[in-house]
Design an enzyme around this catalytic site. Structure first.
Site, short mmCIF file in Angstrom:
data_model
loop_
_atom_site.label_atom_id
_atom_site.label_comp_id
_atom_site.label_asym_id
_atom_site.label_seq_id
_atom_site.Cartn_x
_atom_site.Cartn_y
_atom_site.Cartn_z
N LYS A 165 -8.28 4.56 -1.03
CA LYS A 165 -9.26 4.13 -0.73
C LYS A 165 -10.07 5.56 -1.43
O LYS A 165 -9.92 5.17 -3.02
CB LYS A 165 -9.26 3.61 0.07
CG LYS A 165 -9.66 2.46 0.74
CD LYS A 165 -10.33 1.80 1.81
CE LYS A 165 -10.11 0.64 2.58
NZ LYS A 165 -10.37 -0.25 1.54
N PHE A 192 -5.52 -2.94 10.87
CA PHE A 192 -5.48 -3.70 9.30
C PHE A 192 -4.61 -2.38 8.92
O PHE A 192 -4.95 -0.99 8.80
CB PHE A 192 -6.89 -4.06 8.99
CG PHE A 192 -6.20 -4.05 6.71
CD1 PHE A 192 -6.02 -5.85 7.23
CD2 PHE A 192 -6.42 -3.62 5.94
CE1 PHE A 192 -5.51 -6.28 5.89
CE2 PHE A 192 -5.88 -4.42 4.81
CZ PHE A 192 -5.11 -5.71 4.69
N ASP A 244 -2.80 6.32 10.37
CA ASP A 244 -3.72 5.21 8.95
C ASP A 244 -5.48 5.37 8.37
O ASP A 244 -6.19 4.95 9.41
CB ASP A 244 -3.13 3.44 9.01
CG ASP A 244 -3.67 3.17 7.63
OD1 ASP A 244 -4.34 3.65 6.49
OD2 ASP A 244 -3.49 1.96 6.98
N1 PLP Z 1 -5.08 0.77 5.54
C1 PLP Z 1 -5.87 0.79 6.39
C2 PLP Z 1 -7.02 0.97 7.66
C3 PLP Z 1 -7.17 -0.17 5.57
O1 PLP Z 1 -8.31 -0.15 5.61
C4 PLP Z 1 -6.84 -0.73 3.95
C5 PLP Z 1 -7.60 -1.51 3.29
O2 PLP Z 1 -8.86 -1.76 3.60
C6 PLP Z 1 -5.21 -0.92 3.68
C7 PLP Z 1 -4.29 0.23 5.00
C8 PLP Z 1 -5.19 -1.30 2.91
O3 PLP Z 1 -5.20 -0.50 1.06
P1 PLP Z 1 -4.83 -0.90 0.10
O4 PLP Z 1 -6.24 -2.35 -0.27
O5 PLP Z 1 -5.35 -0.18 -0.84
O6 PLP Z 1 -3.18 -1.56 -0.43
#
Ligand code: PLP
Length: 396
Positions: free
Chosen positions: A260, A147, A231
Site C-alpha cells: 500500500k 483480509f 500483515d
Molecule cells: N493484507 C491486508 C491487511 C490488506 O488490507 C490488503 C488489501 O487491502 C492486502 C493484504 C492485499 O493487498 P493487495 O490488494 O495489494 O494485494
C-alpha cells in the site's frame, strides 16, 4: 462530454468523457470491481478532481495508499529523476535503491532482511512460502474478519467465505475470533506453521485489539514453535499513528508484510523477516521479476523521506485523535481506530451516506457491513477534517 479540471494549474482533460468512458470500461475491463460513479483525473495532497472539474476531499486515499498525499512533490521528483536514469533491470543485477530501501526498512522496523514484491497479496504469499520453508508446516491460524488478499494462498487465509468458496480447493486457515487470546491458544497446535494477524483489522471495518492480545499471540507462538506474521499492508507507514501497527504494542513478529503506502502510490510490496527466519530462503526459493525495481524503490525512499520531513507519523496520531473525538459528536454506534485509520460504525448500511458525501465533494469508503472506513492522506489538514465531519453529519 469533455471535462476540464478547473482547479488545476495544469489543465487536465478527460479525453473520452465520463459516460463514454464508463460504457467502454464495461466492454473492455473484466468486471471484478464495483466502482463509484466518478472519473478521477488529478490529485494533490488530500484533494482529487474528477473529469468535470469537481473537487473532492479524498478520505479513501487509494485505500490507505496515498499516506503522503497525492503527487507529493518529493515523490514526483524522485520518480522523474529515476525514470530518466534507469527504470527496470530485473533482480539478475544489483541496484542501489533496493539495498538503500531495505536498510531503511530494517532501521524503521527492527526486522533483519527484506524481500521485495509488487503488492500486498504477494507479500503474504512470500510469508506463506517462508513459513513452509522455515517450519516444514503448512497450517495457518488466522483471525475471523481478517483480509490478506485475493491470490490463492492469501485467499485461503482470508476470512470471508464468499470470497473463498468459488475457488476451492484452497489451503484454508483455521479462523479464530480476533482479540481473544484463549481462542488463539486453543487453535494453535504443534502442526501450526504460523499465526497471521493484522495489528489493526482494516477491511473488516477497523478493529483495534487490546495491546495485550498481540503480546499473548507472541507468547503462544513462542510456546508452540509457530511463526508470528503481522500483515501490516494497511497498518504500515504511519497509518495508525506509529510507524507500524506493531509499534502500538511493542511486539516483534517473525515476518511482516508491507505494501500500500510503501512507494507513495506506485505498486510495491515487501516481506520482512526477523533474524530467526532471515536466512531460511535459499537462492531460487522465491523471486519476482519486478520486485524492488529501481523506480519503485526510488519512490519508496522518497516517500519515507517525505514522511520524516513532514512528521506524518506524529500528525497521524494527533489528527486521528482529533477526528475520532469530532466523529463521536455525531453519536454513531461506535468510532474505532488508531491514528488516521478510523472506522465510523453506523450500525446500518452506509452506502447512501457514501453517495451523499460524494455529491457534497467527499470521497468515502464503506467496509464491513455497517462501517465507513476513513483513511485520509496523513497530510490532511484540521480544516479538511472539519469539513468531512460536517459533510458526514449532514449525510447521516
Ligand atoms: N493484507 C491486508 C491487511 C490488506 O488490507 C490488503 C488489501 O487491502 C492486502 C493484504 C492485499 O493487498 P493487495 O490488494 O495489494 O494485494
Amino acid at each position: 462530454m469533455m471535462g476540464k479540471c478547473e482547479a488545476a494549474q495544469v489543465e487536465v482533460f478527460s479525453m473520452i468523457g465520463k459516460d463514454e468512458l464508463i460504457k467502454r470500461e464495461s466492454e473492455a475491463i473484466i468486471q471484478t470491481y464495483t466502482r463509484q460513479d466518478v472519473v478521477l483525473v488529478r490529485g494533490s495532497g488530500a484533494v482529487v478532481w474528477d473529469c468535470d472539474g469537481k473537487e473532492y476531499l479524498d478520505f479513501v486515499a487509494g485505500i490507505a495508499v496515498n499516506n503522503v498525499g497525492h503527487c507529493h512533490p518529493m515523490v514526483v521528483e524522485a520518480i522523474k529523476r529515476q525514470a530518466e536514469t534507469l527504470i527496470h533491470t530485473s533482480n539478475l543485477y544489483y541496484t542501489e535503491n533496493q539495498v538503500l530501501l531495505a536498510e531503511e526498512l530494517k532501521k524503521l522496523t527492527g526486522m533483519k532482511r527484506a524481500f521485495f514484491c509488487n503488492s500486498g497479496a504477494e507479500g503474504v504469499e512470500a510469508a506463506l512460502k517462508l513459513t513452509r520453508r522455515a517450519t516444514g508446516k503448512s497450517k495457518v491460524v488466522a483471525a475471523e474478519r481478517c483480509f490478506h488478499g485475493r491470490t490463492l494462498g492469501a485467499l485461503g487465509i482470508t476470512y470471508k467465505a464468499v470470497y473463498r468458496e468459488p475457488f476451492r480447493p484452497l489451503d484454508e486457515a483455521t479462523f479464530v475470533p480476533y482479540n481473544d487470546p484463549e481462542a488463539l491458544k486453543a487453535a494453535v497446535t504443534k502442526e501450526t506453521g504460523a499465526v497471521i494477524l493484522e495489528p489493526v483489522q482494516g477491511e473488516a471495518g477497523v478493529y483495534v485489539p487490546d495491546p495485550d492480545y498481540l503480546r499473548a499471540a507472541r507468547q503462544i507462538c513462542d510456546d508452540s514453535g509457530a511463526l508470528l506474521i503481522f500483515d501490516e499492508v494497511q497498518t504500515g507507514f504511519g497509518r495508525t499513528g506509529r510507524w507500524f501497527g506493531k509499534d502500538n504494542s511493542g511486539v516483534m513478529p517473525d515476518i511482516m508484510t508491507l505494501a500500500k503506502a510503501l512507494a507513495g502510490g506506485l505498486p510495491m510490496g515487501a516481506m520482512l523477516a526477523a533474524e530467526s527466519v532471515s536466512e531460511v530462503f535459499q537462492r531460487g526459493d522465491h523471486a519476482s521479476t519486478f520486485g524492488g525495481g529501481a523506480l519503485v524503490s526510488a519512490a519508496a525512499l522518497a516517500t519515507i523521506e517525505a514522511m520524516k520531513c513532514e512528521r506524518l507519523v506524529e500528525r497521524s496520531a494527533e489528527l486521528g485523535a482529533y477526528m475520532r473525538s469530532e466523529l463521536k459528536k455525531l453519536q454513531p454506534r461506535e468510532v474505532r481506530g488508531l491514528g488516521l485509520m478510523i472506522g465510523l460504525d453506523l450500525g446500518a448500511d452506509c452506502k447512501q451516506v457514501v453517495q451523499m458525501a460524494r455529491e457534497r465533494g467527499v470521497l468515502l469508503n464503506n467496509t464491513g457491513d455497517h462501517t465507513i472506513r476513513l483513511v485520509p492522506p496523513l497530510v490532511v489538514t484540521k480544516e479538511q477534517i472539519d469539513r468531512v465531519v460536517k459533510v458526514i453529519g449532514e449525510s447521516l
